[in-house]
Design an enzyme around this catalytic site. Structure first.
Site, mmCIF file in Angstrom:
data_model
loop_
_atom_site.group_PDB
_atom_site.id
_atom_site.type_symbol
_atom_site.label_atom_id
_atom_site.label_comp_id
_atom_site.label_asym_id
_atom_site.label_seq_id
_atom_site.Cartn_x
_atom_site.Cartn_y
_atom_site.Cartn_z
ATOM 1 N N ASP A 76 0.854 -1.190 0.000
ATOM 2 C CA ASP A 76 0.000 0.000 0.000
ATOM 3 C C ASP A 76 0.890 1.241 0.000
ATOM 4 O O ASP A 76 1.871 1.294 0.747
ATOM 5 C CB ASP A 76 -0.907 -0.003 1.230
ATOM 6 C CG ASP A 76 -2.039 1.002 1.120
ATOM 7 O OD1 ASP A 76 -1.750 2.207 0.978
ATOM 8 O OD2 ASP A 76 -3.200 0.589 1.189
ATOM 9 N N HIS A 81 -10.930 -5.286 -2.453
ATOM 10 C CA HIS A 81 -9.553 -5.657 -2.131
ATOM 11 C C HIS A 81 -9.431 -5.881 -0.630
ATOM 12 O O HIS A 81 -10.231 -5.367 0.141
ATOM 13 C CB HIS A 81 -8.558 -4.593 -2.604
ATOM 14 C CG HIS A 81 -8.840 -3.220 -2.077
ATOM 15 N ND1 HIS A 81 -9.868 -2.427 -2.556
ATOM 16 C CD2 HIS A 81 -8.232 -2.495 -1.108
ATOM 17 C CE1 HIS A 81 -9.875 -1.271 -1.904
ATOM 18 N NE2 HIS A 81 -8.891 -1.291 -1.014
ATOM 19 N N LEU A 82 -8.443 -6.666 -0.255
ATOM 20 C CA LEU A 82 -8.184 -6.955 1.151
ATOM 21 C C LEU A 82 -6.974 -6.157 1.596
ATOM 22 O O LEU A 82 -5.980 -6.078 0.872
ATOM 23 C CB LEU A 82 -7.873 -8.444 1.349
ATOM 24 C CG LEU A 82 -9.018 -9.448 1.293
ATOM 25 C CD1 LEU A 82 -9.643 -9.518 -0.084
ATOM 26 C CD2 LEU A 82 -8.501 -10.811 1.695
ATOM 27 N N HIS A 83 -7.064 -5.577 2.778
ATOM 28 C CA HIS A 83 -5.916 -4.936 3.410
ATOM 29 C C HIS A 83 -5.310 -5.959 4.360
ATOM 30 O O HIS A 83 -6.021 -6.526 5.194
ATOM 31 C CB HIS A 83 -6.348 -3.706 4.222
ATOM 32 C CG HIS A 83 -6.882 -2.596 3.395
ATOM 33 N ND1 HIS A 83 -6.120 -1.510 3.026
ATOM 34 C CD2 HIS A 83 -8.115 -2.395 2.863
ATOM 35 C CE1 HIS A 83 -6.850 -0.684 2.303
ATOM 36 N NE2 HIS A 83 -8.070 -1.201 2.192
#
Length: 116
Positions: free
Chosen positions: A29, A99-101
């Site tokens: 990120d 989306h996955l964090h």
């Protein structure tokens, strides 16, 4: 108009790729909120979790499995990590592409929801 994630998947925008296969990509990120902060993005565009349908269930489970692989690659599998999916404006969703964090690398607090 393509989302930023579609543009990353298609290599129109550079990203620091951690993992990739035919179904998803994992990147660092660019605005991390934890010492380790990766995004796991399916190549299939699903706007948000609440818009996933029955046909997407297997992919959603697959992404969780990839989260554990990425956590191991980033050295946080043994110390602990958190997986977050934002759904909608109030949850902080900023890109309409599910989306996955993946968060970890340090003790993570819990602002909402009481004690851990």
């Amino acid at each position: 108009m393509k989302s930023i994630f579609r543009r990353i998947i298609e290599r129109e925008i550079p990203a620091e790729i951690i993992y990739e296969d035919d179904r998803c990509i994992a990147i660092h990120d660019i605005h991390p909120v934890a010492k380790v902060h990766a995004l796991i993005i399916p190549k299939k565009e699903i706007p948000r979790l609440s818009e996933a349908d029955a046909a997407d269930r297997e992919l959603l489970g697959y992404l969780l499995g990839i989260a554990t692989i990425v956590a191991a690659k980033l050295g946080i599998a043994d110390t602990g990590f958190r997986v977050v999916i934002n759904n909608g404006k109030d949850a902080g969703e900023s890109v309409p592409h599910l989306h996955l964090h993946l968060l970890g690398g340090e003790p993570l607090g819990w602002k909402h929801g009481g004690s851990n």
